[in-house]
Design a protein around this motif. Structure first.
Motif, PDB file in Angstrom:
ATOM      1  N   ARG A  26      -0.935  11.655   9.405  1.00 55.98           N
ATOM      2  CA  ARG A  26      -0.201  11.909   8.170  1.00 55.98           C
ATOM      3  C   ARG A  26      -1.071  12.624   7.136  1.00 55.98           C
ATOM      4  O   ARG A  26      -0.619  13.541   6.454  1.00 55.98           O
ATOM      5  N   PHE A  35      -6.169   5.724   3.463  1.00 57.41           N
ATOM      6  CA  PHE A  35      -6.656   4.618   2.650  1.00 57.41           C
ATOM      7  C   PHE A  35      -7.277   3.524   3.508  1.00 57.41           C
ATOM      8  O   PHE A  35      -6.979   3.389   4.685  1.00 57.41           O
ATOM      9  N   ASP A  46       7.734  12.479   8.150  1.00 57.22           N
ATOM     10  CA  ASP A  46       8.739  13.339   7.525  1.00 57.22           C
ATOM     11  C   ASP A  46       8.755  13.119   6.013  1.00 57.22           C
ATOM     12  O   ASP A  46       8.834  14.070   5.232  1.00 57.22           O
ATOM     13  N   PHE A  47       8.658  11.857   5.615  1.00 60.76           N
ATOM     14  CA  PHE A  47       8.600  11.535   4.187  1.00 60.76           C
ATOM     15  C   PHE A  47       7.422  12.261   3.531  1.00 60.76           C
ATOM     16  O   PHE A  47       7.560  12.890   2.484  1.00 60.76           O
ATOM     17  N   HIS A  48       6.286  12.179   4.198  1.00 64.47           N
ATOM     18  CA  HIS A  48       5.082  12.818   3.674  1.00 64.47           C
ATOM     19  C   HIS A  48       5.283  14.329   3.559  1.00 64.47           C
ATOM     20  O   HIS A  48       4.958  14.932   2.528  1.00 64.47           O
ATOM     21  N   THR A  97      10.325   4.580  11.091  1.00 65.40           N
ATOM     22  CA  THR A  97       9.639   4.948  12.327  1.00 65.40           C
ATOM     23  C   THR A  97       8.418   5.794  11.986  1.00 65.40           C
ATOM     24  O   THR A  97       8.246   6.221  10.842  1.00 65.40           O
ATOM     25  N   GLU A 141       9.583   9.122  10.800  1.00 61.36           N
ATOM     26  CA  GLU A 141      10.134   9.086   9.439  1.00 61.36           C
ATOM     27  C   GLU A 141       9.029   8.995   8.388  1.00 61.36           C
ATOM     28  O   GLU A 141       9.136   9.585   7.306  1.00 61.36           O
ATOM     29  N   ASN A 142       7.961   8.268   8.700  1.00 55.13           N
ATOM     30  CA  ASN A 142       6.833   8.209   7.783  1.00 55.13           C
ATOM     31  C   ASN A 142       6.221   9.599   7.578  1.00 55.13           C
ATOM     32  O   ASN A 142       5.889   9.984   6.457  1.00 55.13           O
ATOM     33  N   GLU A 202       0.533   5.941  -1.257  1.00 57.41           N
ATOM     34  CA  GLU A 202       0.938   7.152  -0.540  1.00 57.41           C
ATOM     35  C   GLU A 202       1.810   8.033  -1.449  1.00 57.41           C
ATOM     36  O   GLU A 202       1.700   9.255  -1.440  1.00 57.41           O
ATOM     37  N   ILE A 239      -5.601  11.898   2.388  1.00 59.38           N
ATOM     38  CA  ILE A 239      -6.373  10.658   2.369  1.00 59.38           C
ATOM     39  C   ILE A 239      -5.812   9.617   3.324  1.00 59.38           C
ATOM     40  O   ILE A 239      -4.601   9.489   3.479  1.00 59.38           O
ATOM     41  N   ASP A 268       5.118   2.769   5.663  1.00 59.42           N
ATOM     42  CA  ASP A 268       6.343   1.996   5.514  1.00 59.42           C
ATOM     43  C   ASP A 268       6.701   1.448   6.891  1.00 59.42           C
ATOM     44  O   ASP A 268       7.141   2.179   7.775  1.00 59.42           O
ATOM     45  N   PRO A 317      -3.707  -0.624   4.779  1.00 57.37           N
ATOM     46  CA  PRO A 317      -2.538   0.049   5.351  1.00 57.37           C
ATOM     47  C   PRO A 317      -1.633   0.623   4.256  1.00 57.37           C
ATOM     48  O   PRO A 317      -1.504   0.045   3.182  1.00 57.37           O
ATOM     49  N   SER A 318      -1.016   1.761   4.517  1.00 62.34           N
ATOM     50  CA  SER A 318      -0.162   2.381   3.512  1.00 62.34           C
ATOM     51  C   SER A 318       1.045   3.055   4.157  1.00 62.34           C
ATOM     52  O   SER A 318       1.502   4.088   3.706  1.00 62.34           O
ATOM     53  N   ARG A 352       7.995  16.010   3.185  1.00 62.33           N
ATOM     54  CA  ARG A 352       8.902  16.320   2.083  1.00 62.33           C
ATOM     55  C   ARG A 352       8.199  16.197   0.733  1.00 62.33           C
ATOM     56  O   ARG A 352       8.367  17.037  -0.145  1.00 62.33           O
ATOM     57  N   LEU A 353       7.409  15.120   0.574  1.00 64.99           N
ATOM     58  CA  LEU A 353       6.714  14.934  -0.703  1.00 64.99           C
ATOM     59  C   LEU A 353       5.765  16.086  -0.999  1.00 64.99           C
ATOM     60  O   LEU A 353       5.572  16.469  -2.146  1.00 64.99           O
ATOM     61  N   TYR A 354       5.172  16.654   0.044  1.00 63.17           N
ATOM     62  CA  TYR A 354       4.201  17.724  -0.157  1.00 63.17           C
ATOM     63  C   TYR A 354       4.842  19.098  -0.017  1.00 63.17           C
ATOM     64  O   TYR A 354       4.145  20.114   0.045  1.00 63.17           O
ATOM     65  N   GLY A 365       0.776  -1.228   0.000  1.00 59.48           N
ATOM     66  CA  GLY A 365       0.000   0.000   0.000  1.00 59.48           C
ATOM     67  C   GLY A 365       0.810   1.281   0.000  1.00 59.48           C
ATOM     68  O   GLY A 365       0.250   2.356  -0.187  1.00 59.48           O
TER      69      GLY A 365
END
Ligand SMILES: Nc1ncnc2c1ncn2[C@@H]1O[C@H](COP(=O)(O)OP(=O)(O)OP(=O)(O)O)[C@@H](O)[C@H]1O
Ligand SMILES: [Mg+2]
Lengths: 260, 329
Positions: free
Chosen positions: B148, B84, B100-102, B94, B97-98, A93, B82, B90, B87-88, B104-106, A89
């Protein structure tokens, strides 16, 4: 544009973090090629006491090939790993974010290539340290050129992995692909034995459309001054392959949909 | 007067022969909590996937705050958060970190640290942020996903079955976060569920969806009222006399005999009871008890679809699917 780079950086960073967290992957990616090198190289090499071309020892001939092999396998697997992201999934994301699909592909390629190239460099150091690659053959320019080829190989095959992942969506068909695509590519690349003159015409022709063939030839030219084609030609072809595969991955990722 | 956050018009999605979404049109108003209520396979996830650019519609148009979702994907994506159904996260990273990744992407840069800390606090995960997500419980993962979805300050948040497979306590917590995001941050929320109590409790308006079609839309009260009203049961010996006496009086729609008394359908039960007792008194009829039963969403659902929302086994299949996804990680 800055946004594209930032998003690619985020994806790169995630790849690196995941790798650093997984000890088994770290050991596996370095250990496997060393085992190959010792079994095939020492085993077969001493049995036949082969000399290649102008009297290059078989092990020395093979060393760049083993580096190339490391890159081929670790890169294509890393690319295909996107299948797991989809399965678990996480791909959704990424796909739902307002980032260009190019940055997704570039981030993946950069992240996985970083890891693959670092492992391959480790192999190269080992190979030099045990004297398989004579230090006297090496030049700074040669090593830099080899590094360029390493980056091109991993970029090409991470992208190929991404393409495979975008086209198939189960791990079972991946096994088939390994047998019919990756193994032939590896064997026809000249990584293990010299291709020219050794193969029937049709196989020889196939080896010339093998992306790995040129990069390995170029790497061998840069490191031990033995190659079928001029290194610059090899570099040009390898670069073209990398661009084509990354471009194709980009096109496929523009169309990819987030469901299983 | 507030505008529309989402405008969906004549939306279709086909998978081969399966009409997953079969020509639906609806609007979600700015600032409301809009619920998609329907059984398994109704087309809820498919609809949300199309609105959030994950799936391309077979035909139809979708606008999010006036932005055409199919043509201006990135612009639409910026407005959307969103969570989902499946589960979505990583699992190797941690919680922090999940997020933080988000971020950065946005492209969230200003006060990134503060924003992440805030959303973590909102869902009560500040103490677990440095742990790998694979050590989280199902409920913690769900809460992290909700946190998130809100990091980049979307204008509308989609929640696909936000409480599926969670225990009652965690469900109530999640309802609480959702209400707070809506009330305090003014976030428009569209959620799907097949829990009737969830739809009833959270949603300003509900669309009932089945077999890819919207059968009815309205507030919970409107939907219930559409069944004709409350049922008032009155315990009485002289049934016939009472029926004759109350027929045609204000609010009263239908009167019939029941086992130990009279059953009255009325638009508002609480107003009807005093009227009935008064009439009964004046005629010397003794009433032993009176109860009001408001129709539940469940009654509405059964009336509209001809079946119960939780068909045998349906609920456990989805929960099981979610568990299966987790187990494979
Ligand atoms: N990728 C797909 N390929 C084929 N059919 C699909 C696909 N996705 C959904 N469907 C079908 O479309 C229909 C609607 O599915 P959807 O997931 O939207 O339902 P849902 O209302 O979200 O159900 P649930 O409550 O189980 O999540 C189902 O019949 C499903 O089997
Ligand atoms: Mg669903």
């Amino acid at each position: 544009m800055t946004n594209t780079l930032e998003a690619a950086y985020a994806i790169w960073l995630r790849e690196i973090k995941r790798f650093l967290k997984s000890k088994s992957r770290m050991v596996g990616s370095g250990g496997q090629p060393l085992i190959w090198l010792s079994i095939i190289g020492v085993g077969l090499g001493s049995a036949f006491a082969l000399k290649v071309g102008t009297g290059i020892p078989f092990l020395t001939y093979m060393a760049p090939g083993v580096v190339g092999m490391t890159l081929l396998f670790s890169s294509i697997f890393a690319g295909v790993n996107v299948i797991w992201d989809r399965q678990f999934g996480f791909l959704k994301e990424i796909l739902v974010a307002p980032v260009s699909r190019l940055s997704i592909v570039l981030g993946k390629v950069a992240g996985s290539s970083t890891i693959s190239v670092l492992t391959a460099l480790l192999i190269l150091v080992v190979v030099i340290a045990i004297g398989v690659l004579p230090l006297s053959d090496l030049s700074v320019l040669g090593v830099l050129a080899a590094l360029l080829f390493m980056v091109l190989i991993s970029s090409t095959f991470v992208a190929m992995g991404l393409i495979i992942a975008a086209l198939i969506n189960n791990i079972e068909s991946f096994q088939v692909l390994i047998n019919f695509l990756v193994m032939p590519m590896f064997l026809l690349s000249g990584a293990l034995f010299p291709i020219s003159g050794a193969l029937p015409v049709w196989l020889d022709a196939l080896s010339h459309i093998d992306p790995l063939f040129y990069a390995i030839d170029g790497m061998r030219g840069s490191l031990i001054h033995f190659s079928t084609y001029p290194v610059l030609l090899d570099a040009g072809v390898a670069l073209a392959f990398a661009a084509i595969f990354i471009g194709a991955a980009f096109v496929l990722f523009k169309r990819i949909q987030g469901t299983r | 007067m507030k505008g529309n956050a989402i405008e969906v018009s004549k939306l279709f999605k086909r998978f081969g022969n399966v009409k997953a979404v079969d020509g639906i049109s609806f609007n979600v108003k700015e600032g409301e909590i809009f619920g998609f209520l329907g059984p398994n396979g109704a087309g809820k996830t498919t609809t949300i996937s199309m609105i959030t650019t994950i799936l391309t519609p077979t035909s139809g148009t979708i606008k999010v705050y006036g932005t055409d979702v199919t043509h201006e994907k990135d612009a639409a994506r910026r407005l959307i958060g969103i969570v989902f159904q499946d589960p979505s996260l990583d699992d190797e990273l941690t919680g922090w970190e999940n997020l933080d990744f988000h971020a950065r992407l946005y492209g969230v840069k200003e006060n990134k640290r503060e924003i992440i800390e805030n959303v973590l606090k909102l869902v009560g995960l500040e103490d677990s942020a440095k742990r790998q997500v694979k050590t989280y419980s199902g409920g913690m993962k769900r809460r992290l996903e909700i946190a998130r979805g809100f990091i980049h300050k979307p204008k509308i948040l989609f929640l696909d079955e936000p409480t599926l497979g969670l225990d009652p306590q965690t469900r109530r917590k999640i309802w609480d976060y959702v209400t707070r995001l809506n009330k305090e941050e003014g976030l428009t929320i569209m959620l799907t569920t097949h829990y009737l109590d969830e739809a009833d409790m959270l949603c300003d308006r509900i669309a009932i969806i089945d077999h890819g079609k919207i059968i009815k839309t309205g507030t919970s009260d409107e939907l219930k009222r559409s069944l004709g009203g409350d049922v008032v049961r009155v315990g009485v010996e002289k049934k016939k006399e009472l029926i004759r006496a109350v027929k045609g009086k204000p609010f009263i729609k239908k009167v019939k005999e029941s086992d130990d008394g009279v059953e009255i359908t009325a638009s508002d039960g609480s107003k009807v009871i005093p009227i009935i007792t008064k009439i009964a008194d004046s005629k010397g009829i003794t009433i032993t008890y009176a109860t009001i039963k408001r129709p539940s969403l469940e009654d509405v659902f059964i009336r509209l679809t001809g079946r119960n929302i939780r068909e045998e086994g349906a609920d456990s299949t989805t929960a099981w699917r979610r568990m299966g996804m987790r187990a494979r990680r």
